[in-house]
Design a protein around this motif. Sequence first.
Motif, mmCIF file in Angstrom:
data_model
loop_
_atom_site.group_PDB
_atom_site.id
_atom_site.type_symbol
_atom_site.label_atom_id
_atom_site.label_comp_id
_atom_site.label_asym_id
_atom_site.label_seq_id
_atom_site.Cartn_x
_atom_site.Cartn_y
_atom_site.Cartn_z
ATOM 1 N N MET A 189 0.835 -1.213 0.000
ATOM 2 C CA MET A 189 0.000 0.000 0.000
ATOM 3 C C MET A 189 0.864 1.255 0.000
ATOM 4 O O MET A 189 1.994 1.248 0.485
ATOM 5 C CB MET A 189 -0.879 0.031 1.255
ATOM 6 N N PRO A 190 0.320 2.364 -0.517
ATOM 7 C CA PRO A 190 1.018 3.643 -0.380
ATOM 8 C C PRO A 190 0.902 4.154 1.051
ATOM 9 O O PRO A 190 0.052 3.681 1.814
ATOM 10 C CB PRO A 190 0.266 4.561 -1.343
ATOM 11 N N GLN A 191 1.764 5.103 1.404
ATOM 12 C CA GLN A 191 1.802 5.579 2.784
ATOM 13 C C GLN A 191 1.824 7.107 2.849
ATOM 14 O O GLN A 191 2.477 7.764 2.054
ATOM 15 C CB GLN A 191 3.049 5.029 3.475
ATOM 16 N N THR A 193 2.881 9.385 5.745
ATOM 17 C CA THR A 193 3.400 9.423 7.107
ATOM 18 C C THR A 193 3.381 10.838 7.661
ATOM 19 O O THR A 193 3.401 11.817 6.922
ATOM 20 C CB THR A 193 4.841 8.894 7.142
ATOM 21 N N ASN A 236 -6.006 12.159 0.248
ATOM 22 C CA ASN A 236 -4.977 13.199 0.234
ATOM 23 C C ASN A 236 -4.452 13.381 1.655
ATOM 24 O O ASN A 236 -5.232 13.632 2.573
ATOM 25 C CB ASN A 236 -5.547 14.533 -0.261
ATOM 26 N N ARG A 294 1.471 16.117 4.927
ATOM 27 C CA ARG A 294 2.507 15.572 5.790
ATOM 28 C C ARG A 294 3.385 16.676 6.374
ATOM 29 O O ARG A 294 3.715 17.641 5.698
ATOM 30 C CB ARG A 294 3.406 14.611 4.996
ATOM 31 N N LEU A 327 5.167 21.734 4.863
ATOM 32 C CA LEU A 327 4.139 20.723 4.649
ATOM 33 C C LEU A 327 4.210 20.196 3.224
ATOM 34 O O LEU A 327 4.554 20.931 2.294
ATOM 35 C CB LEU A 327 2.739 21.324 4.883
ATOM 36 N N GLN A 328 3.893 18.914 3.063
ATOM 37 C CA GLN A 328 3.832 18.309 1.738
ATOM 38 C C GLN A 328 2.524 17.535 1.638
ATOM 39 O O GLN A 328 2.151 16.842 2.575
ATOM 40 C CB GLN A 328 5.002 17.331 1.545
ATOM 41 N N THR A 329 1.819 17.690 0.517
ATOM 42 C CA THR A 329 0.590 16.931 0.335
ATOM 43 C C THR A 329 0.800 15.875 -0.752
ATOM 44 O O THR A 329 1.327 16.177 -1.816
ATOM 45 C CB THR A 329 -0.578 17.868 -0.046
ATOM 46 N N VAL A 330 0.407 14.643 -0.422
ATOM 47 C CA VAL A 330 0.489 13.560 -1.396
ATOM 48 C C VAL A 330 -0.897 12.963 -1.581
ATOM 49 O O VAL A 330 -1.757 13.063 -0.708
ATOM 50 C CB VAL A 330 1.474 12.451 -0.950
ATOM 51 N N SER A 331 -1.110 12.378 -2.761
ATOM 52 C CA SER A 331 -2.366 11.709 -3.063
ATOM 53 C C SER A 331 -2.090 10.216 -3.153
ATOM 54 O O SER A 331 -1.185 9.793 -3.873
ATOM 55 C CB SER A 331 -2.912 12.240 -4.391
ATOM 56 N N LEU A 332 -2.824 9.419 -2.396
ATOM 57 C CA LEU A 332 -2.571 7.983 -2.323
ATOM 58 C C LEU A 332 -3.789 7.212 -2.808
ATOM 59 O O LEU A 332 -4.922 7.565 -2.470
ATOM 60 C CB LEU A 332 -2.280 7.568 -0.874
ATOM 61 N N ASN A 333 -3.541 6.151 -3.574
ATOM 62 C CA ASN A 333 -4.630 5.248 -3.943
ATOM 63 C C ASN A 333 -5.059 4.470 -2.695
ATOM 64 O O ASN A 333 -4.220 4.046 -1.912
ATOM 65 C CB ASN A 333 -4.151 4.233 -4.988
#
Lengths: 250, 308
Positions: free
Chosen positions: A137-139, A141, A154, A157, A163-169
């Motif tokens: 799975m994506p993470q 953290t 979304n 982090r 701050l960083q924003t990531v999009s995870l399936n």
Amino acid sequence: MKVLVPIKRVIDYNVKVRVKPDNSDVDLANVKMAINPFCEIAVEEAVRLKEAGTATEVVVVSIGDKKCQEQIRTALALGADRAIHIETEETLDSLNIAKLLQKVVEEEAPQLVILGKQSIDSDNNQTGQMLAALTGMPQGTFASEVKVDGGKVNVTREVDGGLQTVSLNLPAIVTTDLRLNEPRYAKLPDIMKAKRKPLDVKAAADFGIDLSPRSTLVKVAPPAERSAGITVETIDELVEKLKTEAKVIS
Amino acid sequence: MAILVYAEHDNSSLKAETLKTVAAAQAIGGDIHLLVAGHNCGGVAEEAAKVNGVSKVLVADNAAYEHQLAENVSLLVKDLAGDYDAIIATALTTGKNFMPRVAALLDVAQISDIIGVESADTFVRPIYAGNAIATVQSLDAKKVITVRATAFDAVATDGSAEVVALDSATDAGISSHVSDELTESERPDLGAAPVVISGGRGMQNGDNFKLLEGIADKLGAAIGASRAAVDAGFVPNDMQVGQTGKIVAPDLYIAVGISGAIQHLAGMKDSKVIVAINKDPEAPIFQVADYGLVADLFEALPELEGKL
């Protein structure tokens, strides 16, 4: 959407830990224990997702001896629906914990797993990432914001520079940082209700995983004490000392 | 023994902490390679080639690594791992994020946040927020380790390592980068600054942090904050010094209006010289300070700025 929240029983964060005189480990005899603060934030986030209608069920899981059922009941009082206790007398390292959780994930098939970013005892900061690797799975953290949107989540982090924003399936793993939310206090009726919520107990040994330790604790020592210095009376004296005695400014 | 060290960078420059992580690798001992994973990161590779003690720099320059997403970087490092006995990263945001993923993919336990090397398989690390120091022996054949950079002295940068481009592009395809909100600052990075001045709850509000700026400018200092100040909303979280924030160990640390909770002390008590300014003479911060000044910070700070 089902949310799984693994939690850990640790020393209460207000208690100052002491090292055993024989330096074999820290002394946890008769010390107040609690749910790990980051795990509590994870439970709160899952319960908020349920209250918002995003999650349908919140399942908590804890791995440890019988006493960790106290913390499981705390999580149930905070709003989790049911719980799994994987019983073991051994202290397992993060990789073995992640392997047990992988089995739970396979069985429960949650869309989201929310964990604390680290426990305040071993300070490893590993389990969530390891579980993500084992389950493929994506993470996201060190989360300070979690937004589920269709088949994705979304995660904002907390990183070194901001701050960083990531999009995870989905399904995905999220680990919590301190500012994700402020956990509620369980009300007495909720504490009473929590006692009747389902708690499934399984033995760690029954999972068919090699749980042998991957490291040896050689010794535990108290940190080097820093002794108090001197009191200066004025700014002039402070600047003088920093220039001529400490020589850290010019 | 062959050691792979992951270079911490932002595609434009190599983070100074990497020089300290290489020092930790040297303490373990072996042939050290540096991995630069990023995109358009040629400048970082050039810097990396100058790091002393490094024999080879591996550069994976691909769009898949632009934001060093854990899902992609962990696959890259796992693929390289066969050639190495130890894989080491700095315990900063990137390393903390992807390294446990590498460890699990390799079926190896990770030793996190080491502050000392006893031997090639035995390491020293803080536990319980630094209130105890554990010595741990790894039983795994391959070691996966993250390093608390402040515990090691940086290696020099007058070397000349061979640079090898990797033809790798492992995109797991399960995550993507959306945005960064990075704090813009002219000041040195908190984790690497030689001087840090931090404010706590005693600052009363965010505006009053301006009182620290003039002093920071004169000393070339970074500005930090206690968790209390961050939680009160005075300043953003990336300024937080403490067990759950940044761990710093500058030559000079000035704590202003900070009581000295265990949480905060865990993040700064390895500083060489600590100055505390607080109006409460009983504040625990004075127990770790080399120089304590019991004073109202609103009078002390302008005076200090004037006398520097």
